[in-house]
Scaffold this motif. Structure first.
Motif, PDB file in Angstrom:
ATOM      1  N   LEU A 153       0.883  -1.277  -0.127  1.00 58.10           N
ATOM      2  CA  LEU A 153       0.230   0.023   0.246  1.00 58.10           C
ATOM      3  C   LEU A 153       1.291   1.369   0.024  1.00 58.10           C
ATOM      4  CD1 LEU A 153      -3.021   0.236   0.133  1.00 58.10           C
ATOM      5  CD2 LEU A 153      -2.950   0.970   2.621  1.00 58.10           C
ATOM      6  N   LYS A 154       1.176   1.486  -1.372  1.00 57.40           N
ATOM      7  CA  LYS A 154       2.248   2.795  -1.101  1.00 57.40           C
ATOM      8  C   LYS A 154       1.265   4.466  -1.758  1.00 57.40           C
ATOM      9  CE  LYS A 154       5.898  -0.045  -1.553  1.00 57.40           C
ATOM     10  NZ  LYS A 154       5.198  -1.312  -2.110  1.00 57.40           N
ATOM     11  N   TYR A 155       2.592   5.259  -1.792  1.00 53.48           N
ATOM     12  CA  TYR A 155       1.914   6.545  -1.467  1.00 53.48           C
ATOM     13  C   TYR A 155       1.658   7.217  -3.218  1.00 53.48           C
ATOM     14  CZ  TYR A 155       3.213   8.232   3.046  1.00 53.48           C
ATOM     15  OH  TYR A 155       3.760   7.840   4.413  1.00 53.48           O
ATOM     16  N   GLY A 156       2.435   6.504  -3.588  1.00 52.80           N
ATOM     17  CA  GLY A 156       2.151   6.997  -5.672  1.00 52.80           C
ATOM     18  C   GLY A 156       3.333   5.645  -6.590  1.00 52.80           C
ATOM     19  N   ILE A 157       4.082   6.684  -7.065  1.00 52.80           N
ATOM     20  CA  ILE A 157       4.620   6.418  -8.157  1.00 52.80           C
ATOM     21  C   ILE A 157       5.293   7.179  -8.313  1.00 52.80           C
ATOM     22  CG2 ILE A 157       4.328   4.500  -8.887  1.00 52.80           C
ATOM     23  CD1 ILE A 157       3.319   6.906 -11.150  1.00 52.80           C
ATOM     24  N   ARG A 158       6.447   6.796  -9.413  1.00 52.78           N
ATOM     25  CA  ARG A 158       7.294   9.017  -9.786  1.00 52.78           C
ATOM     26  C   ARG A 158       8.231   7.932 -10.559  1.00 52.78           C
ATOM     27  NH1 ARG A 158      12.223  10.973  -5.726  1.00 52.78           N
ATOM     28  NH2 ARG A 158      13.084   8.972  -5.341  1.00 52.78           N
ATOM     29  N   VAL A 159       8.580   9.582 -11.757  1.00 48.40           N
ATOM     30  CA  VAL A 159      10.190   8.805 -12.956  1.00 48.40           C
ATOM     31  C   VAL A 159      11.059   8.295 -12.354  1.00 48.40           C
ATOM     32  CG1 VAL A 159      11.210   9.978 -14.770  1.00 48.40           C
ATOM     33  CG2 VAL A 159       8.456  10.252 -14.853  1.00 48.40           C
ATOM     34  N   PRO A 160      11.484   8.001 -11.794  1.00 49.43           N
ATOM     35  CA  PRO A 160      12.851   7.492 -11.169  1.00 49.43           C
ATOM     36  C   PRO A 160      13.545   9.243 -11.503  1.00 49.43           C
ATOM     37  CG  PRO A 160      12.412   5.575 -12.386  1.00 49.43           C
ATOM     38  CD  PRO A 160      11.537   6.366 -12.453  1.00 49.43           C
ATOM     39  N   GLY A 161      14.203   8.932 -10.344  1.00 52.09           N
ATOM     40  CA  GLY A 161      14.981  10.037  -9.902  1.00 52.09           C
ATOM     41  C   GLY A 161      14.596  11.732 -10.076  1.00 52.09           C
ATOM     42  N   SER A 162      12.902  11.290 -10.296  1.00 47.49           N
ATOM     43  CA  SER A 162      12.840  12.792 -10.108  1.00 47.49           C
ATOM     44  C   SER A 162      11.617  13.599  -8.978  1.00 47.49           C
ATOM     45  CB  SER A 162      11.678  12.798 -11.835  1.00 47.49           C
ATOM     46  OG  SER A 162      10.760  14.431 -12.137  1.00 47.49           O
ATOM     47  N   THR A 163      11.864  14.645  -8.781  1.00 40.09           N
ATOM     48  CA  THR A 163      11.010  15.267  -8.082  1.00 40.09           C
ATOM     49  C   THR A 163       9.446  16.097  -8.730  1.00 40.09           C
ATOM     50  OG1 THR A 163      11.961  17.734  -7.689  1.00 40.09           O
ATOM     51  CG2 THR A 163      12.993  15.520  -6.032  1.00 40.09           C
ATOM     52  N   THR A 164       9.668  16.022  -9.854  1.00 39.61           N
ATOM     53  CA  THR A 164       8.889  17.025 -10.541  1.00 39.61           C
ATOM     54  C   THR A 164       7.455  15.584 -11.697  1.00 39.61           C
ATOM     55  OG1 THR A 164      10.279  17.851 -12.758  1.00 39.61           O
ATOM     56  CG2 THR A 164      10.087  19.012 -10.646  1.00 39.61           C
ATOM     57  N   GLN A 165       7.676  14.977 -11.377  1.00 37.10           N
ATOM     58  CA  GLN A 165       7.175  13.947 -12.627  1.00 37.10           C
ATOM     59  C   GLN A 165       6.434  13.149 -11.318  1.00 37.10           C
ATOM     60  OE1 GLN A 165       8.276  14.228 -16.648  1.00 37.10           O
ATOM     61  NE2 GLN A 165       9.962  13.796 -15.507  1.00 37.10           N
ATOM     62  N   PHE A 166       5.195  12.530 -11.224  1.00 38.29           N
ATOM     63  CA  PHE A 166       5.060  12.028  -9.837  1.00 38.29           C
ATOM     64  C   PHE A 166       3.336  11.909  -9.847  1.00 38.29           C
ATOM     65  CE2 PHE A 166       5.922  16.056  -7.632  1.00 38.29           C
ATOM     66  CZ  PHE A 166       3.817  15.799  -6.914  1.00 38.29           C
ATOM     67  N   VAL A 167       2.772  10.522  -9.492  1.00 41.91           N
ATOM     68  CA  VAL A 167       1.024  10.375  -9.073  1.00 41.91           C
ATOM     69  C   VAL A 167       1.631  10.291  -7.405  1.00 41.91           C
ATOM     70  CG1 VAL A 167      -1.017   9.718  -9.514  1.00 41.91           C
ATOM     71  CG2 VAL A 167       0.291  10.292 -11.774  1.00 41.91           C
ATOM     72  N   LEU A 168       0.311  10.879  -6.589  1.00 43.06           N
ATOM     73  CA  LEU A 168       0.058   9.830  -5.113  1.00 43.06           C
ATOM     74  C   LEU A 168      -1.488   9.802  -5.317  1.00 43.06           C
ATOM     75  CD1 LEU A 168       1.923  13.043  -3.359  1.00 43.06           C
ATOM     76  CD2 LEU A 168       2.915  10.860  -3.863  1.00 43.06           C
ATOM     77  N   TRP A 169      -1.871   9.020  -4.605  1.00 45.09           N
ATOM     78  CA  TRP A 169      -3.234   8.395  -4.588  1.00 45.09           C
ATOM     79  C   TRP A 169      -3.203   8.032  -3.626  1.00 45.09           C
ATOM     80  CZ3 TRP A 169      -0.737   5.141  -9.053  1.00 45.09           C
ATOM     81  CH2 TRP A 169       0.205   4.111  -8.367  1.00 45.09           C
ATOM     82  N   HIS A 170      -5.004   7.533  -3.202  1.00 42.76           N
ATOM     83  CA  HIS A 170      -5.606   7.763  -2.404  1.00 42.76           C
ATOM     84  C   HIS A 170      -6.439   6.097  -2.472  1.00 42.76           C
ATOM     85  CE1 HIS A 170      -7.802   7.451   1.725  1.00 42.76           C
ATOM     86  NE2 HIS A 170      -9.052   7.955   0.521  1.00 42.76           N
ATOM     87  N   HIS A 171      -6.573   4.829  -1.560  1.00 39.04           N
ATOM     88  CA  HIS A 171      -6.806   4.038  -1.377  1.00 39.04           C
ATOM     89  C   HIS A 171      -8.210   4.365  -1.353  1.00 39.04           C
ATOM     90  CE1 HIS A 171      -2.868   2.580  -2.188  1.00 39.04           C
ATOM     91  NE2 HIS A 171      -3.215   1.863  -3.437  1.00 39.04           N
ATOM     92  N   ASP A 172      -9.302   3.968  -2.056  1.00 40.39           N
ATOM     93  CA  ASP A 172     -10.958   4.535  -1.169  1.00 40.39           C
ATOM     94  C   ASP A 172     -11.027   3.266  -1.570  1.00 40.39           C
ATOM     95  OD1 ASP A 172     -13.245   5.961  -0.241  1.00 40.39           O
ATOM     96  OD2 ASP A 172     -13.771   6.913  -1.762  1.00 40.39           O
ATOM     97  N   PHE A 173     -11.216   2.709  -0.289  1.00 44.45           N
ATOM     98  CA  PHE A 173     -12.310   1.141  -0.086  1.00 44.45           C
ATOM     99  C   PHE A 173     -13.514   1.578   0.527  1.00 44.45           C
ATOM    100  CE2 PHE A 173      -7.466   0.174   0.641  1.00 44.45           C
ATOM    101  CZ  PHE A 173      -7.139  -0.867  -0.270  1.00 44.45           C
ATOM    102  N   THR A 174     -13.487   2.221   0.615  1.00 41.31           N
ATOM    103  CA  THR A 174     -15.493   2.774   1.016  1.00 41.31           C
ATOM    104  C   THR A 174     -16.100   2.426  -0.539  1.00 41.31           C
ATOM    105  OG1 THR A 174     -14.776   4.255   3.291  1.00 41.31           O
ATOM    106  CG2 THR A 174     -17.247   4.310   2.578  1.00 41.31           C
TER     107      THR A 174
END
Length: 431
Positions: free
Chosen positions: A311-332
């Motif tokens: 259960l991770k925060y998200g993903i990113r382009v390796p080494g980048s701090t300006t290309q990423f996605v953060l998400w939330h698992h809404d099981f409800t």
């Protein structure tokens, strides 16, 4: 604590006289555990969705213990009869001894006293940014308040208590010099709009997990294309790095927008105000804590070792701090919500192809993540129309969770709501 909505849900009118006159009510902050827990019990009638009381209370207590809720940032407010007040004569005659009576006692956790809670809500104090064409100080750091879990028990509705509660809260925020306030309405645009929270842009992009995504444009024009490999955002240190850089870039974005607004001001003398909720790690950790508790305690659909490791925060382009996605698992509600989506802007046709390829990789990763956890769709609030076009999807208008925003007059007197712009209005600011 935040529930599925931040509104007082509509229901059939309650017949009979009001228990208390509006003039006899006050809005109080409380830290008494029994009173806070009673507000959770009250709103279970709308938001529990079959979750047992022990688990429901357990999740709200867990979220209240996070850093996002600490140091007085989270306040629970209750609408209650003031000292010396009692029920109306009409109510007493209609209900008699079976009804509520008497005034509220602040530190009393007795059952009789808890029955006098006529409404409740929560506020979170959060950092924000404001830029105004009228000011010479550039982008300003300010305090904001997001509003959650607005609720009036069904037996006390249709007497004006919800309206009064929000009006009293606005006065509290004015006295605390809050710069701006926001919430997400499930009552449509008018209820909160008439009280100062003006509805804003309210769209979404939905990506079903059954959808096959298009081929990256670069793959159609080049004979050899390297696959895009993405890294997970798995640790707090990785998350902190991304959020810190994101906050810096958001500030720079406001500075650019402010300069443009001033240059285009013309002769109409209108004051334009641009605001943003500052990205901060505690907000993302709060969403993650909610996902983790729902997965491990409430729904228990996945092995504990998988929840802990995957259960991770998200993903990113390796080494980048300006290309990423953060998400939330809404099981409800069966969604993978995009909390924050950031891509570097392209400056050439070649860069555009590369950016489109990364966007498609992000969308595929989110779709795969949703499917892995048994969620049926990815939801991206106020997602870029270019992304929807790239995916072959429509940008939809939402009818629920309508983002609503207001500036406070004590900090910004005489402002015009139509000249107010809320940027970065994505799911990460919801709570």
């Amino acid at each position: 604590m935040t529930q599925v909505s931040n509104s007082t849900p509509a229901s059939k009118p309650v017949r009979g006289p009001a228990p208390y006159a509006l003039s006899d009510l006050i809005l109080l902050p409380t830290t008494v555990p029994e009173i806070i827990q009673r507000t959770w019990t009250n709103n279970m009638e709308e938001w529990a969705k079959g979750v047992p009381k022990t688990k429901y209370h357990g999740r709200e207590g867990h979220l209240a213990s996070t850093a996002f809720s600490s140091e007085g940032r989270l306040i629970t407010w209750v609408l209650v009869p003031k000292p010396g007040a009692d029920v109306t004569e009409a109510y007493r005659e209609a209900v008699g001894a079976a009804g509520v009576k008497g005034s509220f006692v602040e530190n009393d956790g007795s059952k009789e006293n808890l029955e006098r809670i006529l409404g409740a809500l929560e506020t979170y104090e959060r950092p924000g940014l404001v830029a105004r064409t009228e000011d010479d100080g550039g982008v300003q750091d300010v305090s904001t308040m997001s509003i959650a879990s607005v609720y009036v028990p069904s037996k006390y509705r249709h007497h004006g208590y919800g309206h009064l509660m929000m009006k009293l809260l606005w006065e509290e925020m004015e006295s605390r010099k809050i710069a701006f306030t926001f919430l997400y309405s499930d009552l449509g645009p008018d209820f909160y709009g008439n009280l100062g929270w003006t509805p804003r842009t309210c769209t979404q992009i939905l990506i079903p997990t059954t959808m096959t995504l298009p081929t990256p444009p670069s793959a159609r024009t080049r004979s050899s294309v390297k696959p895009i490999i993405l890294d997970p955002v798995a640790t707090d240190a990785q998350l902190q790095e991304l959020v810190d850089q994101d906050a810096l870039l958001v500030r720079q974005d406001l500075e650019t927008r402010l300069a443009t607004a001033k240059a285009n001001a013309g002769n109409d003398n209108k004051i334009k105000t641009i605001v943003a909720v500052t990205p901060e790690i505690r907000a993302f950790q709060w969403h993650h804590a909610r996902s983790h508790f729902n997965a491990s305690v409430i729904f228990q659909k996945h092995p504990q070792d998988l929840i802990q490791s995957d259960l991770k925060y998200g993903i990113r382009v390796p080494g980048s701090t300006t290309q990423f996605v953060l998400w939330h698992h809404d099981f409800t509600d069966d969604n993978l919500f995009i909390l924050r989506w950031r891509l570097e802007p392209s400056s050439s046709s070649q860069d555009t192809d590369d950016t489109d390829a990364i966007a498609l990789a992000f969308a595929q990763a989110a779709k795969d993540e949703a499917k892995k956890w048994g969620l049926s769709k990815v939801v991206f609030w106020n997602g870029d129309a270019e992304l929807a076009t790239l995916l072959g999807l429509k940008v939809e208008t939402r009818k629920d969770s309508i983002p609503s925003l207001g500036l406070l007059n004590t900090v910004y007197p005489g402002h015009q709501p139509e000249e107010l712009e809320w940027i970065l209005n994505q799911k990460y600011s919801w709570c």
